[in-house]
Design an enzyme around this catalytic site. Structure first.
Site, short mmCIF file in Angstrom:
data_model
loop_
_atom_site.label_atom_id
_atom_site.label_comp_id
_atom_site.label_asym_id
_atom_site.label_seq_id
_atom_site.Cartn_x
_atom_site.Cartn_y
_atom_site.Cartn_z
N LYS A 170 0.82 -1.22 0.00
CA LYS A 170 0.00 0.00 0.00
C LYS A 170 0.86 1.27 0.00
O LYS A 170 0.35 2.35 -0.30
CB LYS A 170 -0.97 0.01 1.18
CG LYS A 170 -0.36 0.13 2.55
CD LYS A 170 -1.44 0.00 3.63
CE LYS A 170 -0.88 0.14 5.04
NZ LYS A 170 -0.39 1.50 5.32
N ASP A 171 2.16 1.13 0.30
CA ASP A 171 3.06 2.29 0.28
C ASP A 171 3.77 2.46 -1.06
O ASP A 171 4.46 3.46 -1.27
CB ASP A 171 4.14 2.14 1.37
CG ASP A 171 3.58 2.19 2.77
OD1 ASP A 171 2.53 2.82 2.96
OD2 ASP A 171 4.20 1.59 3.67
N ARG A 197 -8.66 8.02 3.36
CA ARG A 197 -9.56 6.97 2.90
C ARG A 197 -10.45 6.48 4.04
O ARG A 197 -11.67 6.33 3.89
CB ARG A 197 -8.74 5.81 2.31
CG ARG A 197 -9.57 4.58 1.93
CD ARG A 197 -8.65 3.42 1.59
NE ARG A 197 -7.72 3.12 2.67
CZ ARG A 197 -8.04 2.42 3.77
NH1 ARG A 197 -9.26 1.96 3.93
NH2 ARG A 197 -7.13 2.21 4.70
N ARG A 198 -9.83 6.21 5.20
CA ARG A 198 -10.62 5.78 6.35
C ARG A 198 -11.52 6.91 6.84
O ARG A 198 -12.67 6.70 7.19
CB ARG A 198 -9.69 5.32 7.48
CG ARG A 198 -8.92 4.05 7.16
CD ARG A 198 -7.86 3.75 8.22
NE ARG A 198 -7.06 2.60 7.84
CZ ARG A 198 -5.77 2.46 8.16
NH1 ARG A 198 -5.15 3.42 8.84
NH2 ARG A 198 -5.10 1.39 7.79
N ARG A 243 -0.86 9.98 14.00
CA ARG A 243 0.40 9.52 13.42
C ARG A 243 1.20 8.77 14.47
O ARG A 243 0.85 8.71 15.63
CB ARG A 243 1.22 10.72 12.89
CG ARG A 243 0.64 11.44 11.70
CD ARG A 243 0.67 10.65 10.40
NE ARG A 243 1.95 10.04 10.10
CZ ARG A 243 2.99 10.67 9.55
NH1 ARG A 243 2.90 11.95 9.25
NH2 ARG A 243 4.10 10.03 9.26
N ARG A 257 0.23 4.70 18.91
CA ARG A 257 -1.21 4.79 18.66
C ARG A 257 -2.00 4.00 19.70
O ARG A 257 -3.04 4.46 20.19
CB ARG A 257 -1.53 4.31 17.24
CG ARG A 257 -0.84 5.12 16.17
CD ARG A 257 -1.22 4.67 14.77
NE ARG A 257 -0.29 5.18 13.77
CZ ARG A 257 -0.56 5.24 12.48
NH1 ARG A 257 -1.72 4.82 12.01
NH2 ARG A 257 0.33 5.72 11.62
N CYS A 260 -1.03 13.42 -6.30
CA CYS A 260 -0.96 13.01 -4.91
C CYS A 260 -2.03 11.96 -4.65
O CYS A 260 -2.85 11.67 -5.50
CB CYS A 260 -1.17 14.20 -3.99
SG CYS A 260 -2.71 15.09 -4.31
#
Length: 313
Positions: free
Chosen positions: A82-83, A130-131, A148, A154, A241
């Site tokens: 995903k990166d 997205r979330r 972050r 987290r 982006c």
């Protein structure tokens, strides 16, 4: 196989855990090969005080590792797919895609059992537009706050009551042995994951045929096909982006199914559809589904996001 290999990896606990998993399997499959991890700090790792949505650019977590690969300082790189940008530097390719972990996002809360159970005004932490957009579409009454830092940071903020809930990728929690912290997995159609979420990509130099052959034992064709469809969807939509885009592909026999999403950041506009094709048409399936969503209003949503200068995945 040569007798020693260097794996380029981010220095985060999750990245090192993922790369160690690859290292151990190489050494098991090829006794006598010594594998070393080379930890590299990326731009995305250095900038922790700014939301990802404000940093912009592509390859925040891979560029420095790719530079080391091109310079011959490492032999391969292990990334979270995903990166990985949809367009790679000349001379490099993601030649090996191991079997995917869970692609779904995970809902974590100390007090509440689901998104539906959160009270009005509850604070939810996430680092992803997205979330954020999908959450806002489900529950516009929630307070969604940028989060972050590494997974430990987290989780600590959740435990300290800074957030009523947080959303993380389920795969990372599984790989770190933290699956017990997951309250529930947010499976589609509730929430679509990021492109390639849960999958690893092993990036190599294109001219290193020997290493590619030696790594084939790790390649999982079904995962590679699903991820290829998702990345083709993203490639057709991507501008300068990242934006609130999600996709999830599954393979059943020879039939590949892909669900894609384009959303506004505030969740007020959300366009989603599903299409199917034969497994050999992964790239076409992704591109065609993207075109369908663009024609149904997705282009206007993306134009507005780009004009606002937003990014984030």
């Amino acid at each position: 196989m040569r007798t020693s290999l260097r794996i380029g990896t981010r220095a985060s606990l999750l990245a090192v855990t993922q790369s160690t998993w690859v290292k151990d399997r190489i050494e098991q499959a090829h006794p006598g090969v010594r594998v070393e991890l080379v930890k590299i700090t990326t731009k995305g790792d250095r900038i922790l005080d700014v939301p990802l949505a404000k940093v912009g650019g592509k390859g925040l977590f891979v560029k420095e590792i790719e530079d080391a690969l091109l310079a011959g300082e490492v032999d391969l790189a292990v990334h979270s797919m995903k990166d990985v940008p949809t367009e790679l530097p000349a001379g490099l390719h993601v030649g090996i895609v191991p079997q995917r972990e869970t692609p779904y996002d995970a809902f974590l809360s100390v007090k509440y059992g689901s998104i539906a159970a959160l009270p009005t005004g509850a604070t939810v932490g996430t680092s992803s537009l997205r979330r954020r957009s999908q959450l806002a579409a489900m529950r516009p009454d929630l307070s969604i706050v940028d989060l972050r830092g590494n997974i430990d940071t987290r989780l600590r903020k959740l435990d300290e009551g800074v957030f009523d809930a947080i959303i993380l990728a389920g795969a990372g929690l599984h790989r770190l042995g933290l699956e017990a912290r997951i309250t529930t997995l947010l499976e589609p159609p509730l929430m679509l994951p990021a492109i390639g979420q849960g999958a690893l990509g092993i990036e190599l130099r294109r001219d290193d045929a020997e290493l590619l052959a030696g790594m084939q034992f790790l390649h999982h064709p079904a995962t590679a096909v699903a991820v290829a469809a998702e990345r083709a969807f993203l490639l057709r939509l991507e501008g300068g982006c990242q934006v609130p885009i999600g996709a999830h592909a599954t393979l059943a026999g020879d039939i590949l199914s892909l669900t894609g999403l384009i959303a506004s950041v505030d969740g007020r506009e959300l366009i989603k559809d599903t299409a199917t094709a034969l497994a050999g048409q992964a790239a076409k399936l992704g591109g065609d589904l993207a075109e369908t969503l663009l024609n149904r209003g997705g282009k206007a949503i993306l134009d507005a996001v780009y004009c606002a200068g937003s990014s984030g995945g």
